[in-house]
Design a protein around this motif. Structure first.
Motif, PDB file in Angstrom:
ATOM      1  N   VAL A   9      34.357  44.523  34.789  1.00 62.99           N
ATOM      2  CA  VAL A   9      35.599  43.936  35.314  1.00 62.99           C
ATOM      3  C   VAL A   9      36.527  43.531  34.174  1.00 62.99           C
ATOM      4  O   VAL A   9      37.735  43.797  34.197  1.00 62.99           O
ATOM      5  CB  VAL A   9      35.281  42.709  36.201  1.00 62.99           C
ATOM      6  CG1 VAL A   9      36.570  41.947  36.525  1.00 62.99           C
ATOM      7  CG2 VAL A   9      34.605  43.152  37.491  1.00 62.99           C
ATOM      8  N   LEU A  10      35.975  42.876  33.143  1.00 63.44           N
ATOM      9  CA  LEU A  10      36.798  42.417  32.022  1.00 63.44           C
ATOM     10  C   LEU A  10      36.968  43.489  30.945  1.00 63.44           C
ATOM     11  O   LEU A  10      37.779  43.317  30.042  1.00 63.44           O
ATOM     12  CB  LEU A  10      36.173  41.168  31.399  1.00 63.44           C
ATOM     13  CG  LEU A  10      36.106  39.921  32.295  1.00 63.44           C
ATOM     14  CD1 LEU A  10      35.539  38.745  31.513  1.00 63.44           C
ATOM     15  CD2 LEU A  10      37.477  39.560  32.849  1.00 63.44           C
ATOM     16  N   TYR A  25      39.925  38.320  29.411  1.00 65.65           N
ATOM     17  CA  TYR A  25      40.305  37.662  30.670  1.00 65.65           C
ATOM     18  C   TYR A  25      41.806  37.330  30.691  1.00 65.65           C
ATOM     19  O   TYR A  25      42.493  37.542  31.687  1.00 65.65           O
ATOM     20  CB  TYR A  25      39.485  36.387  30.873  1.00 65.65           C
ATOM     21  CG  TYR A  25      39.962  35.571  32.050  1.00 65.65           C
ATOM     22  CD1 TYR A  25      40.161  36.155  33.297  1.00 65.65           C
ATOM     23  CD2 TYR A  25      40.239  34.214  31.908  1.00 65.65           C
ATOM     24  CE1 TYR A  25      40.610  35.420  34.381  1.00 65.65           C
ATOM     25  CE2 TYR A  25      40.688  33.474  32.980  1.00 65.65           C
ATOM     26  CZ  TYR A  25      40.869  34.081  34.219  1.00 65.65           C
ATOM     27  OH  TYR A  25      41.316  33.344  35.282  1.00 65.65           O
ATOM     28  N   ARG A  26      42.303  36.828  29.578  1.00 65.35           N
ATOM     29  CA  ARG A  26      43.727  36.481  29.503  1.00 65.35           C
ATOM     30  C   ARG A  26      44.594  37.714  29.773  1.00 65.35           C
ATOM     31  O   ARG A  26      45.582  37.660  30.512  1.00 65.35           O
ATOM     32  CB  ARG A  26      44.050  35.906  28.129  1.00 65.35           C
ATOM     33  CG  ARG A  26      45.508  35.470  27.964  1.00 65.35           C
ATOM     34  CD  ARG A  26      45.728  34.883  26.569  1.00 65.35           C
ATOM     35  NE  ARG A  26      47.083  34.390  26.431  1.00 65.35           N
ATOM     36  CZ  ARG A  26      48.119  35.130  26.065  1.00 65.35           C
ATOM     37  NH1 ARG A  26      47.939  36.424  25.837  1.00 65.35           N
ATOM     38  NH2 ARG A  26      49.322  34.604  25.960  1.00 65.35           N
ATOM     39  N   LYS A  27      44.188  38.859  29.201  1.00 67.90           N
ATOM     40  CA  LYS A  27      44.932  40.104  29.385  1.00 67.90           C
ATOM     41  C   LYS A  27      44.933  40.523  30.849  1.00 67.90           C
ATOM     42  O   LYS A  27      45.981  40.893  31.417  1.00 67.90           O
ATOM     43  CB  LYS A  27      44.320  41.193  28.511  1.00 67.90           C
ATOM     44  CG  LYS A  27      45.022  42.542  28.595  1.00 67.90           C
ATOM     45  CD  LYS A  27      44.357  43.551  27.671  1.00 67.90           C
ATOM     46  CE  LYS A  27      45.049  44.916  27.780  1.00 67.90           C
ATOM     47  NZ  LYS A  27      44.383  45.919  26.897  1.00 67.90           N
ATOM     48  N   GLU A  52      36.629  35.367  38.542  1.00 65.51           N
ATOM     49  CA  GLU A  52      35.205  35.192  38.859  1.00 65.51           C
ATOM     50  C   GLU A  52      34.330  35.650  37.697  1.00 65.51           C
ATOM     51  O   GLU A  52      33.374  34.970  37.310  1.00 65.51           O
ATOM     52  CB  GLU A  52      34.861  35.979  40.122  1.00 65.51           C
ATOM     53  CG  GLU A  52      33.408  35.849  40.549  1.00 65.51           C
ATOM     54  CD  GLU A  52      33.109  36.588  41.843  1.00 65.51           C
ATOM     55  OE1 GLU A  52      31.945  36.946  42.052  1.00 65.51           O
ATOM     56  OE2 GLU A  52      34.048  36.800  42.644  1.00 65.51           O
ATOM     57  N   ALA A  53      34.670  36.800  37.120  1.00 67.35           N
ATOM     58  CA  ALA A  53      33.899  37.327  35.996  1.00 67.35           C
ATOM     59  C   ALA A  53      33.967  36.385  34.793  1.00 67.35           C
ATOM     60  O   ALA A  53      32.957  36.109  34.144  1.00 67.35           O
ATOM     61  CB  ALA A  53      34.414  38.714  35.613  1.00 67.35           C
ATOM     62  N   SER A  58      31.934  33.118  30.616  1.00 67.46           N
ATOM     63  CA  SER A  58      32.354  32.119  29.631  1.00 67.46           C
ATOM     64  C   SER A  58      31.419  30.924  29.596  1.00 67.46           C
ATOM     65  O   SER A  58      31.513  30.089  28.705  1.00 67.46           O
ATOM     66  CB  SER A  58      33.781  31.638  29.953  1.00 67.46           C
ATOM     67  OG  SER A  58      33.816  30.974  31.212  1.00 67.46           O
ATOM     68  N   ASP A  59      30.534  30.817  30.561  1.00 71.05           N
ATOM     69  CA  ASP A  59      29.572  29.716  30.624  1.00 71.05           C
ATOM     70  C   ASP A  59      28.212  30.234  30.130  1.00 71.05           C
ATOM     71  O   ASP A  59      27.630  31.118  30.756  1.00 71.05           O
ATOM     72  CB  ASP A  59      29.454  29.210  32.066  1.00 71.05           C
ATOM     73  CG  ASP A  59      28.551  27.990  32.179  1.00 71.05           C
ATOM     74  OD1 ASP A  59      27.381  28.083  31.762  1.00 71.05           O
ATOM     75  OD2 ASP A  59      29.003  26.955  32.700  1.00 71.05           O
TER      76      ASP A  59
END
Length: 382
Positions: A9-10, A25-27, A52-53, A58-59
């Motif tokens: 997804v990312l 994710y920012r992109k 969601e991804a 990130s955790d």
């Protein structure tokens, strides 16, 4: 619809570091943000999917569970007894679009602050999230092989039944905090090398709730929580190993004065098995073979995790020979494959012989059949 792999997804590799995940994710979020794609349902879904991804990858803890168990490890759809996830709500997370940018503000650097009422200014008073709990649960090899459901007692803090978790004797005993005016935060102006700067901190009077208690609840003393013991149910996925863990969402301690509940982290400990040795998804069974069976061959009954089976022993079977029973091991926790059962053979040589037996071996000891050939030696020691 089946969920896509979060790394896909990312658009990052499985070994991507935190900065690479954040940048990716920012992109994606900028590309598919609803403000840039008004009325585009496909873009909105991709925006949610990316959020969601990112929330998982990130955790560190959630990412570890995802890498071990896939979507099952972070999916909240299984309810109280399933794997912990993110609850309901927007995109399966339990937060809105506004929440996404408040939680990941460091990712966006204020790009979308004006879109949502000036960034953090419109946030509601914070809730004190309760702490996570951690327990260890023993599982047998048979439970590992097939998966199961376990029930156990857990001591945890829950919302006070008398005040409903508010901490006050009645609703009228909750007043708006005069220090923060109900926002839960106070603004401080500090001088720095770059001039005056404003910082927001949690209100020290109300603890960030925006309310102060006039008369405390007599049952919980104003905390809003009481200690209780309850039975929790958890699904044990087939194929787990010692040290693997799942999270049961919302079954940790409830936070003070209306705070959200933490999670219950269940760590699995595999009990030793008297018959099998585990090697990842394979099982090893040590078979002591009678000398006569090794010489003449025959059928031997051995155990598996699903019951006993018969295997064929070829005449002349030697110590060290390994027979592989495909698919008779343990399943992969992600259901990719099932391991094998490896039968490690050792031939038992008689320690004592009666007179007739001894006479028999005296007669045949010089026979070529009882003398190891050079090829047999090479095969055995190679």
């Amino acid at each position: 619809m089946e969920k896509r792999d979060y790394y896909e997804v990312l658009g990052v590799a499985k070994n991507a570091n935190a900065d690479e995940i954040k940048k990716a994710y920012r992109k994606k979020a900028i590309e598919f943000h609803p403000d840039k794609n008004p009325g585009d349902k496909v873009a909105e879904e991709k925006f949610k999917e990316a959020a969601e991804a990112y929330a998982v990858l990130s955790d560190p803890e959630k990412r570890k569970r995802y890498d071990q168990f896939g979507h099952a490890g972070v999916d909240g759809a299984a309810g109280g007894g399933g794997f912990g996830g993110f609850g309901g709500g927007f995109g399966g997370f339990g937060f809105s679009m506004e929440d996404i940018f408040s939680q990941f503000g460091d990712v966006f650097g204020g790009h979308f602050g004006s879109s949502f009422g000036g960034g953090r200014r419109g946030e509601a008073p914070r809730q004190n999230r309760g702490s996570d709990l951690q327990i260890k649960v023993k599982v047998t090899l048979q439970e590992v092989a097939h998966g199961c459901t376990k029930k156990f007692k857990v001591k945890r803090y829950v919302a006070c039944p008398e005040c409903g978790g508010k901490g006050a004797k009645s609703d009228s005993d909750l007043k708006t905090c005069e220090t923060c005016h109900g926002t839960g935060r106070v603004t401080r102006v500090v001088n720095s090398l770059f001039g005056q700067m404003q910082t927001q901190t949690v209100c020290p009077v109300c603890g960030g709730t925006g309310k102060v208690i006039v008369n405390k609840c007599p049952k919980c003393g104003g905390e809003g929580v009481v200690l209780t013991e309850e039975i929790v149910e958890v699904n044990v996925p087939a194929g787990v190993q010692s040290g693997n863990a799942v999270s049961v969402k919302g079954k940790g301690n409830v936070g003070r004065r209306g705070g959200a509940a933490g999670d219950l982290i269940v760590i699995f400990i595999e009990e030793p098995n008297n018959e099998f040795i585990r090697d990842e998804n394979d099982l090893i069974y040590n078979l002591m073979l009678p000398f006569t069976t090794a010489v003449l061959g025959g059928d031997v009954e051995i155990p598996t995790v699903d019951g006993k089976v018969k295997i064929k022993i070829e005449p002349g079977t030697q110590t060290g020979k390994i027979l592989r029973l495909r698919g008779k091991g343990l399943p992969d926790v992600n259901r990719y494959r099932t391991g094998d059962l490896l039968v490690n053979i050792a031939v038992y040589v008689p320690e004592k012989l009666n007179r007739e037996e001894k006479e028999f071996f005296e007669k045949v000891k010089d026979s070529s059949s009882f003398t190891p050939s050079e090829s047999a030696k090479r095969n055995y020691f190679s």
